[in-house]
Design a protein around this motif. Structure first.
Motif, PDB file in Angstrom:
ATOM      1  N   LYS A  42      -8.587  27.832   2.063  1.00 10.05           N
ATOM      2  CA  LYS A  42      -9.794  27.939   2.892  1.00 10.05           C
ATOM      3  C   LYS A  42     -10.065  29.391   3.275  1.00 10.05           C
ATOM      4  O   LYS A  42     -11.207  29.819   3.336  1.00 10.05           O
ATOM      5  N   ASP A  65     -10.278  23.279  -3.272  1.00  6.72           N
ATOM      6  CA  ASP A  65      -9.206  22.584  -2.546  1.00  6.72           C
ATOM      7  C   ASP A  65      -9.059  21.153  -3.044  1.00  6.72           C
ATOM      8  O   ASP A  65      -9.298  20.200  -2.341  1.00  6.72           O
ATOM      9  N   LEU A  73     -10.951   7.617  -0.966  1.00 13.46           N
ATOM     10  CA  LEU A  73     -12.176   7.962  -1.705  1.00 13.46           C
ATOM     11  C   LEU A  73     -12.135   9.441  -2.069  1.00 13.46           C
ATOM     12  O   LEU A  73     -12.569   9.853  -3.137  1.00 13.46           O
ATOM     13  N   ALA A  74     -11.609  10.233  -1.150  1.00 10.23           N
ATOM     14  CA  ALA A  74     -11.481  11.682  -1.391  1.00 10.23           C
ATOM     15  C   ALA A  74     -10.352  12.228  -0.532  1.00 10.23           C
ATOM     16  O   ALA A  74     -10.021  11.658   0.511  1.00 10.23           O
ATOM     17  N   ILE A 110      -8.041  19.333   4.813  1.00  9.28           N
ATOM     18  CA  ILE A 110      -7.756  19.031   6.212  1.00  9.28           C
ATOM     19  C   ILE A 110      -7.657  17.522   6.435  1.00  9.28           C
ATOM     20  O   ILE A 110      -6.948  17.060   7.308  1.00  9.28           O
ATOM     21  N   SER A 111      -8.391  16.787   5.624  1.00  6.01           N
ATOM     22  CA  SER A 111      -8.459  15.341   5.922  1.00  6.01           C
ATOM     23  C   SER A 111      -8.475  14.499   4.651  1.00  6.01           C
ATOM     24  O   SER A 111      -8.530  15.030   3.533  1.00  6.01           O
ATOM     25  N   VAL A 130     -17.056   5.081   6.127  1.00 11.68           N
ATOM     26  CA  VAL A 130     -15.877   5.837   5.690  1.00 11.68           C
ATOM     27  C   VAL A 130     -15.093   6.258   6.936  1.00 11.68           C
ATOM     28  O   VAL A 130     -15.684   6.524   7.989  1.00 11.68           O
ATOM     29  N   LYS A 142     -12.612   9.071   8.192  1.00 12.71           N
ATOM     30  CA  LYS A 142     -12.075  10.400   7.858  1.00 12.71           C
ATOM     31  C   LYS A 142     -10.928  10.679   8.817  1.00 12.71           C
ATOM     32  O   LYS A 142     -11.133  10.693  10.034  1.00 12.71           O
ATOM     33  N   GLU A 195     -12.503  22.986  12.809  1.00 12.30           N
ATOM     34  CA  GLU A 195     -12.447  21.885  11.842  1.00 12.30           C
ATOM     35  C   GLU A 195     -11.352  20.881  12.157  1.00 12.30           C
ATOM     36  O   GLU A 195     -11.336  19.779  11.620  1.00 12.30           O
ATOM     37  N   GLU A 237     -16.733  17.602  15.279  1.00 10.25           N
ATOM     38  CA  GLU A 237     -17.514  17.393  14.056  1.00 10.25           C
ATOM     39  C   GLU A 237     -18.481  16.228  14.234  1.00 10.25           C
ATOM     40  O   GLU A 237     -19.634  16.295  13.802  1.00 10.25           O
ATOM     41  N   MET A 281     -18.003   7.037   9.959  1.00 11.52           N
ATOM     42  CA  MET A 281     -19.458   7.207   9.738  1.00 11.52           C
ATOM     43  C   MET A 281     -19.943   6.352   8.590  1.00 11.52           C
ATOM     44  O   MET A 281     -19.120   5.834   7.795  1.00 11.52           O
ATOM     45  N   GLU A 282     -21.237   6.209   8.530  1.00  6.39           N
ATOM     46  CA  GLU A 282     -21.888   5.428   7.478  1.00  6.39           C
ATOM     47  C   GLU A 282     -21.496   5.974   6.102  1.00  6.39           C
ATOM     48  O   GLU A 282     -21.428   7.189   5.917  1.00  6.39           O
ATOM     49  N   ASP A 292     -21.135  25.389   6.549  1.00  6.67           N
ATOM     50  CA  ASP A 292     -20.047  25.166   5.589  1.00  6.67           C
ATOM     51  C   ASP A 292     -20.626  24.538   4.332  1.00  6.67           C
ATOM     52  O   ASP A 292     -20.219  23.469   3.893  1.00  6.67           O
ATOM     53  N   GLY A 339     -19.066  20.327  -2.322  1.00 11.40           N
ATOM     54  CA  GLY A 339     -18.414  19.087  -1.881  1.00 11.40           C
ATOM     55  C   GLY A 339     -19.071  18.489  -0.640  1.00 11.40           C
ATOM     56  O   GLY A 339     -18.821  17.324  -0.292  1.00 11.40           O
ATOM     57  N   PHE A 372     -24.899  16.337  -1.128  1.00 13.19           N
ATOM     58  CA  PHE A 372     -25.231  15.353  -2.165  1.00 13.19           C
ATOM     59  C   PHE A 372     -26.752  15.194  -2.215  1.00 13.19           C
ATOM     60  O   PHE A 372     -27.455  15.537  -1.262  1.00 13.19           O
ATOM     61  N   ASP A 396     -19.844  16.784   6.476  1.00 15.63           N
ATOM     62  CA  ASP A 396     -18.886  17.764   6.973  1.00 15.63           C
ATOM     63  C   ASP A 396     -19.528  18.824   7.877  1.00 15.63           C
ATOM     64  O   ASP A 396     -19.725  19.971   7.470  1.00 15.63           O
TER      65      ASP A 396
HETATM   66  N1  LIG Z   1     -20.096   9.522   4.733  1.00 18.00           N
HETATM   67  C1  LIG Z   1     -19.562   9.658   3.515  1.00 18.00           C
HETATM   68  N2  LIG Z   1     -19.939   8.845   2.492  1.00 18.00           N
HETATM   69  C2  LIG Z   1     -19.411   8.993   1.264  1.00 18.00           C
HETATM   70  N3  LIG Z   1     -18.489   9.911   0.943  1.00 18.00           N
HETATM   71  C3  LIG Z   1     -18.062  10.757   1.893  1.00 18.00           C
HETATM   72  C4  LIG Z   1     -18.563  10.678   3.230  1.00 18.00           C
HETATM   73  N4  LIG Z   1     -17.964  11.625   3.962  1.00 18.00           N
HETATM   74  C5  LIG Z   1     -17.129  12.279   3.135  1.00 18.00           C
HETATM   75  N5  LIG Z   1     -17.177  11.771   1.899  1.00 18.00           N
HETATM   76  C6  LIG Z   1     -16.399  12.233   0.730  1.00 18.00           C
HETATM   77  O1  LIG Z   1     -15.205  12.837   1.168  1.00 18.00           O
HETATM   78  C7  LIG Z   1     -15.141  14.203   0.734  1.00 18.00           C
HETATM   79  C8  LIG Z   1     -14.426  15.047   1.782  1.00 18.00           C
HETATM   80  O2  LIG Z   1     -15.133  14.950   3.008  1.00 18.00           O
HETATM   81  P1  LIG Z   1     -15.306  16.205   3.975  1.00 18.00           P
HETATM   82  O3  LIG Z   1     -15.937  17.309   3.210  1.00 18.00           O
HETATM   83  O4  LIG Z   1     -16.008  15.744   5.177  1.00 18.00           O
HETATM   84  O5  LIG Z   1     -13.776  16.529   4.269  1.00 18.00           O
HETATM   85  P2  LIG Z   1     -13.073  17.900   4.691  1.00 18.00           P
HETATM   86  O6  LIG Z   1     -11.619  17.658   4.905  1.00 18.00           O
HETATM   87  O7  LIG Z   1     -13.801  18.460   5.832  1.00 18.00           O
HETATM   88  O8  LIG Z   1     -13.249  18.785   3.399  1.00 18.00           O
HETATM   89  P3  LIG Z   1     -13.517  20.324   3.270  1.00 18.00           P
HETATM   90  O9  LIG Z   1     -13.600  20.920   4.634  1.00 18.00           O
HETATM   91  O10 LIG Z   1     -12.389  20.838   2.468  1.00 18.00           O
HETATM   92  O11 LIG Z   1     -14.829  20.357   2.565  1.00 18.00           O
HETATM   93  C9  LIG Z   1     -16.595  14.600   0.468  1.00 18.00           C
HETATM   94  O12 LIG Z   1     -16.690  15.617  -0.485  1.00 18.00           O
HETATM   95  C10 LIG Z   1     -17.188  13.290  -0.039  1.00 18.00           C
HETATM   96  O13 LIG Z   1     -16.901  13.125  -1.415  1.00 18.00           O
END
Ligand SMILES: Nc1ncnc2c1ncn2[C@@H]1O[C@H](COP(=O)(O)OP(=O)(O)OP(=O)(O)O)[C@@H](O)[C@H]1O
Length: 549
Positions: free
Chosen positions: A70, A95, A129-130, A134-135, A150, A152, A202, A208, A242-243, A287, A291, A294, A309
């Motif tokens: 990061k 990342d 899903l991803a 951080i998460s 989802v 997180k 973050e 957030e 969140m949705e 930010d 990623g 969309f 995010d």
């Molecule tokens: N509401 C959502 N619906 C569908 N997919 C989601 C949603 N929120 C997050 N994701 C998926 O999860 C991935 C990671 O989410 P997010 O970017 O919020 O995490 P993060 O840990 O903050 O990542 P980073 O800070 O490294 O970008 C997103 O790139 C997306 O693919």
């Protein structure tokens, strides 16, 4: 220092030496213990000699994990500090982090909810899903209404890891700062401080969630941006619900073309979104990376962005906003003197700056941009080059402006990737001009009066009393001042009188002494001396004693 941070320190040093990054330091200035350290790990040293230094730095950061990845991503946006080769290499840091055990995710989620997942959610998917630095994100359905959501959740122990890494980074930064000396362009301590604020923000998913709610509300009626609904009742500092949204990653231009997305409109909406967030709402997503953005799948002829995010949001104060807008307008009117003045008026550069020299430097930066076609001019680069120039004139670095510059560069890059002929100026100019007229025109004055009117209405009944009190105080003050003036005049009068006697006595004494030395009769000299002595006593006794008024 804890055992964990010592262990981490060892790991960092090992990686630095392994990738030969120590060679980037000025060898003459390094202290003796640094050379000792280098030689003790001689078998590790620079096993990647053949690779360019920027690439070696990227590999080392990749190996050191999420916090360094990061940091590298953030550094890649600081083109005012790094040269283009380094910035481009670091921008490639991804990342892609292996997911963590879903049993741990379940444990962390249930600890926050203080209830088993199944009591609140159906279909919780154990496979994430991803998985990000951080998460980690899991899908499920909300029991209360069946909505697709989802969850997180922060990585286990991520806070401690971040803190340990930050502590080491701060120490390394201050060491580097001392080593590089004053006046070095790269200011490690400043960069790490900036990063610290970002990453700590973050780590709090409650924050957030609040940011996402605010951004969503700002764009509720918009056809350009959609922000997923946040289920506030299920949000905690380590969990956010969140949705679930579906979309095409913005970087997948091929997929967007394949579904017939109107890319011109999409690119223009990106620019419009940026200016709306900065100038209308004073709350912008800072930010922006592929990623987190969309594009809608439905209605490709009327596409919109889906933003995720909201961990890092930026704001500008009214003064910065106004100067920024004027800066852009002055740039497009080629009014370099105005740009230089704006930098000084806003306090971004020191008041003592030589305006003419600064104006000349600004001209050198801006003029070549006009040799390009309008659709190739980059706002972000203009701003970046202006900040680079201002650095030579001792700019006071404004973190909020760095965030903005980074976001603008990204938005432009994205816009041109989607639609290479994008003319940023014609998209942004009407917006900026309208905003400026709203800020300084008669409507702005009327709006400000309107905004203040409830306050004045509330204070109105107190007016007679306030006026009476003020008059009373004023009269008292006037009375006191009159007394002080009288005392002062008396003092002056006494001083004049005493000076008059003393000066006359001095003249008489001098004359008496001169006459004494003449061979003529002595009595005139005696009269002068006696009168002089008498007047001297009178003057001395009548001098004013009290100097206080
Ligand atoms: N509401 C959502 N619906 C569908 N997919 C989601 C949603 N929120 C997050 N994701 C998926 O999860 C991935 C990671 O989410 P997010 O970017 O919020 O995490 P993060 O840990 O903050 O990542 P980073 O800070 O490294 O970008 C997103 O790139 C997306 O693919």
């Amino acid at each position: 220092m804890t055992i964990a941070s010592i262990r981490r320190g060892y790991q960092v040093i090992k990686t630095v030496l392994h990738y030969g990054l120590d060679e980037l330091l000025p060898s003459k200035k390094t202290p003796w213990y640094f050379s000792l350290l280098r030689h003790s790990f001689f078998w590790l040293r620079n096993q990647h000699k053949d690779k360019p230094s920027a690439q070696r730095l990227k590999l080392a950061m990749q190996e050191l994990g999420p916090v360094y990845i990061k940091l590298g991503q953030m550094l890649s946006t600081r083109r005012d500090l790094l040269n283009d080769e380094w910035a481009e290499e670091l921008a490639m840091l991804q990342d892609r982090v292996p997911p963590f055990d879903s049993a741990l995710a379940r444990e962390a989620i249930e600890a926050e909810l203080k209830a088993p997942i199944e009591s609140l959610f159906d279909n919780f998917d154990e496979t994430p899903l991803a998985s990000a630095s951080i998460s980690q994100v899991h899908t499920a359905n909300l029991k209360e209404n069946g909505a697709e959501v989802v969850l997180k959740v922060l990585r286990p122990n991520v806070e401690a890891q971040v803190q340990a890494d930050l502590q080491l980074m701060c120490q390394a930064a201050s060491f580097l700062e001392r080593l590089l000396g004053e006046g070095n362009r790269l200011r490690p301590a400043e960069v790490i401080e900036d990063y610290r604020t970002t990453i700590l923000g973050e780590l709090n998913l409650n924050l957030e969630a609040l940011n996402a709610i605010k951004l969503r509300n700002n764009f509720l009626d918009s056809d350009a941006l959609y922000v997923p609904y946040v289920y506030e009742d299920y949000c905690y500092s380590r969990l956010m619900v969140m949705e679930r949204v579906y979309g095409i990653p913005v970087s997948d231009v091929e997929a967007l073309r394949a579904q017939g997305t109107n890319l011109k409109l999409l690119a223009e909406r990106g620019v419009e979104l940026f200016f709306t967030q900065v100038f209308r709402d004073n709350f912008f997503h800072a930010d922006m990376h592929p990623g987190n953005i969309f594009i809608s799948r439905e209605h490709p002829d009327n596409p919109f962005y889906i933003g995720m995010d909201c961990g890092i949001m930026g704001t500008l104060n009214d003064v910065d906003k106004r100067y920024l807008a004027e800066n852009f307008l002055a740039f497009f009117n080629r009014d370099y003197q105005r740009i230089a003045q704006l930098y000084i008026e806003s306090g971004w550069v020191s008041e003592n700056t030589d305006v003419l020299a600064f104006e000349q430097a600004v001209k050198v930066v801006c003029e070549p941009m006009f040799n390009k076609p309008l659709d190739e001019i980059s706002f972000g680069h203009v701003l970046l080059e202006l900040f680079r120039t201002a650095r030579q004139f001792d700019i006071v670095v404004q973190p909020q402006l760095v965030l903005l510059e980074k976001t603008l560069l990204y938005i432009e890059g994205l816009g041109r990737q989607l639609y290479p002929q994008l003319d940023l100026w014609s998209t942004a100019k009407p917006f900026l001009e309208q905003w400026m007229s709203e800020q300084v025109g008669p409507k702005a004055i009327f709006d400000k009066v309107k905004m203040k009117s409830p306050y004045w209405a509330e204070k109105l009944p107190e007016f007679p009393e306030l006026i009476y009190d003020n008059l009373k105080v004023g009269r008292k003050l006037l009375g006191t001042q009159q007394q002080m003036l009288d005392k002062y005049l008396k003092f002056q009068h006494k001083a004049h009188k005493s000076n008059y006697f003393l000066i006359t006595s001095a003249v008489l004494l001098i004359c008496g002494t001169l006459l004494l030395n003449q061979d003529a009769t002595l009595w005139p000299s005696y009269i002068c001396l006696t009168a002089g002595i008498v007047l001297w006593f009178t003057g001395w006794r009548s001098r004013p004693k009290n100097r206080k008024f």
